[in-house]
Design a protein around this motif. Structure first.
Motif, PDB file in Angstrom:
ATOM      1  N   VAL A  90       0.861  -1.173   0.000  1.00 28.60           N
ATOM      2  CA  VAL A  90       0.000   0.000   0.000  1.00 28.60           C
ATOM      3  C   VAL A  90       0.901   1.228   0.000  1.00 28.60           C
ATOM      4  CG1 VAL A  90      -1.733   1.295   1.299  1.00 28.60           C
ATOM      5  CG2 VAL A  90      -1.816  -1.202   1.291  1.00 28.60           C
ATOM      6  N   ALA A  91       0.577   2.210  -0.833  1.00 29.58           N
ATOM      7  CA  ALA A  91       1.348   3.451  -0.886  1.00 29.58           C
ATOM      8  C   ALA A  91       0.422   4.631  -0.608  1.00 29.58           C
ATOM      9  CB  ALA A  91       1.994   3.624  -2.252  1.00 29.58           C
ATOM     10  N   VAL A  92       0.981   5.656   0.028  1.00 30.36           N
ATOM     11  CA  VAL A  92       0.238   6.883   0.297  1.00 30.36           C
ATOM     12  C   VAL A  92       1.030   8.039  -0.289  1.00 30.36           C
ATOM     13  CG1 VAL A  92      -0.643   8.433   2.083  1.00 30.36           C
ATOM     14  CG2 VAL A  92      -0.766   5.953   2.420  1.00 30.36           C
ATOM     15  N   PHE A  93       0.388   8.836  -1.131  1.00 29.18           N
ATOM     16  CA  PHE A  93       0.980  10.023  -1.736  1.00 29.18           C
ATOM     17  C   PHE A  93       0.302  11.221  -1.093  1.00 29.18           C
ATOM     18  CE2 PHE A  93       0.701  13.312  -5.075  1.00 29.18           C
ATOM     19  CZ  PHE A  93       2.051  13.531  -5.272  1.00 29.18           C
ATOM     20  N   SER A  94       1.085  12.120  -0.523  1.00 30.80           N
ATOM     21  CA  SER A  94       0.522  13.239   0.219  1.00 30.80           C
ATOM     22  C   SER A  94       1.066  14.570  -0.288  1.00 30.80           C
ATOM     23  CB  SER A  94       0.866  13.076   1.704  1.00 30.80           C
ATOM     24  OG  SER A  94       0.449  14.194   2.424  1.00 30.80           O
ATOM     25  N   ILE A  95       0.177  15.521  -0.435  1.00 30.94           N
ATOM     26  CA  ILE A  95       0.555  16.903  -0.757  1.00 30.94           C
ATOM     27  C   ILE A  95       0.089  17.751   0.418  1.00 30.94           C
ATOM     28  CG2 ILE A  95       0.221  18.873  -2.274  1.00 30.94           C
ATOM     29  CD1 ILE A  95      -0.410  16.909  -4.516  1.00 30.94           C
ATOM     30  N   SER A  96       0.993  18.504   1.009  1.00 31.67           N
ATOM     31  CA  SER A  96       0.651  19.309   2.166  1.00 31.67           C
ATOM     32  C   SER A  96       0.843  20.787   1.852  1.00 31.67           C
ATOM     33  CB  SER A  96       1.542  18.916   3.351  1.00 31.67           C
ATOM     34  OG  SER A  96       1.268  19.738   4.449  1.00 31.67           O
ATOM     35  N   PHE A  97      -0.171  21.575   2.179  1.00 30.93           N
ATOM     36  CA  PHE A  97      -0.067  23.019   2.031  1.00 30.93           C
ATOM     37  C   PHE A  97       0.177  23.615   3.404  1.00 30.93           C
ATOM     38  CE2 PHE A  97      -2.944  22.117  -1.610  1.00 30.93           C
ATOM     39  CZ  PHE A  97      -2.049  22.477  -2.604  1.00 30.93           C
ATOM     40  N   ASP A 154      -9.494  28.325  -3.847  1.00 33.55           N
ATOM     41  CA  ASP A 154      -9.042  27.794  -5.144  1.00 33.55           C
ATOM     42  C   ASP A 154      -7.770  26.972  -4.967  1.00 33.55           C
ATOM     43  OD1 ASP A 154     -11.175  29.053  -6.333  1.00 33.55           O
ATOM     44  OD2 ASP A 154      -9.993  30.738  -7.101  1.00 33.55           O
ATOM     45  N   TRP A 155      -6.873  27.448  -4.129  1.00 38.55           N
ATOM     46  CA  TRP A 155      -5.615  26.751  -3.845  1.00 38.55           C
ATOM     47  C   TRP A 155      -5.891  25.399  -3.189  1.00 38.55           C
ATOM     48  CZ3 TRP A 155      -0.818  27.764  -5.438  1.00 38.55           C
ATOM     49  CH2 TRP A 155       0.246  27.160  -4.795  1.00 38.55           C
ATOM     50  N   SER A 156      -6.843  25.353  -2.279  1.00 39.68           N
ATOM     51  CA  SER A 156      -7.176  24.127  -1.556  1.00 39.68           C
ATOM     52  C   SER A 156      -7.799  23.071  -2.467  1.00 39.68           C
ATOM     53  CB  SER A 156      -8.149  24.421  -0.415  1.00 39.68           C
ATOM     54  OG  SER A 156      -7.546  25.248   0.539  1.00 39.68           O
ATOM     55  N   SER A 208      -7.396  18.171  -5.789  1.00 39.33           N
ATOM     56  CA  SER A 208      -8.468  17.316  -6.298  1.00 39.33           C
ATOM     57  C   SER A 208      -8.528  17.353  -7.821  1.00 39.33           C
ATOM     58  CB  SER A 208      -9.811  17.725  -5.709  1.00 39.33           C
ATOM     59  OG  SER A 208     -10.192  19.010  -6.145  1.00 39.33           O
ATOM     60  N   LEU A 209      -7.873  18.329  -8.426  1.00 36.09           N
ATOM     61  CA  LEU A 209      -7.882  18.462  -9.877  1.00 36.09           C
ATOM     62  C   LEU A 209      -6.684  17.804 -10.550  1.00 36.09           C
ATOM     63  CD1 LEU A 209      -8.927  22.226 -10.038  1.00 36.09           C
ATOM     64  CD2 LEU A 209     -10.406  20.213 -10.150  1.00 36.09           C
ATOM     65  N   LEU A 210      -5.759  17.291  -9.748  1.00 39.72           N
ATOM     66  CA  LEU A 210      -4.577  16.661 -10.325  1.00 39.72           C
ATOM     67  C   LEU A 210      -4.967  15.538 -11.271  1.00 39.72           C
ATOM     68  CD1 LEU A 210      -2.111  16.348  -7.323  1.00 39.72           C
ATOM     69  CD2 LEU A 210      -1.904  17.845  -9.301  1.00 39.72           C
ATOM     70  N   GLU A 211      -4.389  15.544 -12.437  1.00 35.18           N
ATOM     71  CA  GLU A 211      -4.652  14.494 -13.414  1.00 35.18           C
ATOM     72  C   GLU A 211      -3.589  13.416 -13.260  1.00 35.18           C
ATOM     73  OE1 GLU A 211      -7.200  14.159 -15.450  1.00 35.18           O
ATOM     74  OE2 GLU A 211      -8.100  16.007 -14.727  1.00 35.18           O
ATOM     75  N   ILE A 240      -8.024  12.224  -0.828  1.00 34.81           N
ATOM     76  CA  ILE A 240      -8.623  12.841   0.358  1.00 34.81           C
ATOM     77  C   ILE A 240      -8.157  14.275   0.549  1.00 34.81           C
ATOM     78  CG2 ILE A 240      -8.693  10.606   1.518  1.00 34.81           C
ATOM     79  CD1 ILE A 240      -6.683  11.980   3.547  1.00 34.81           C
ATOM     80  N   ASN A 241      -8.867  14.954   1.398  1.00 33.73           N
ATOM     81  CA  ASN A 241      -8.478  16.266   1.880  1.00 33.73           C
ATOM     82  C   ASN A 241      -8.459  16.174   3.403  1.00 33.73           C
ATOM     83  OD1 ASN A 241      -7.832  18.921   2.094  1.00 33.73           O
ATOM     84  ND2 ASN A 241      -9.929  19.632   1.895  1.00 33.73           N
TER      85      ASN A 241
END
Length: 77
Positions: free
Chosen positions: A32-39, A56-58, A62-65, A75-76
């Motif tokens: 299992v892998a988890v990819f995380s983007i943190s602002f 818009d930044w948040s 969710s729009l990443l292709e 998730i958020n």
């Protein structure tokens, strides 16, 4: 009243739903892998650029292709 399982702004799954789904994936799969983007500093973004810009930044992750499988979850937290 039912608990919300998705962020109302981004429509992404929240931490609670993510945790439940992650537990199930760990039980089902060997890897299992988890990819995380943190602002960091979303407060500063909202303060300096306004809440509309911060919203818009948040929503951007969710729009990443990216190619995801049917079983993948975005998730958020």
């Amino acid at each position: 009243m039912a608990a919300r399982l998705h962020d109302p702004l981004t429509s992404l799954s929240n931490r609670f739903l993510f945790s439940r789904k992650l537990e199930k994936r760990i039980e089902q799969y060997d890897h299992v892998a988890v990819f995380s983007i943190s602002f960091n500093s979303i407060y500063r973004i909202n303060h300096d650029s306004g809440y509309k810009f911060g919203d818009d930044w948040s929503v951007m992750p969710s729009l990443l292709e990216i190619e995801i499988l049917e079983t993948d979850v975005k998730i958020n937290p």
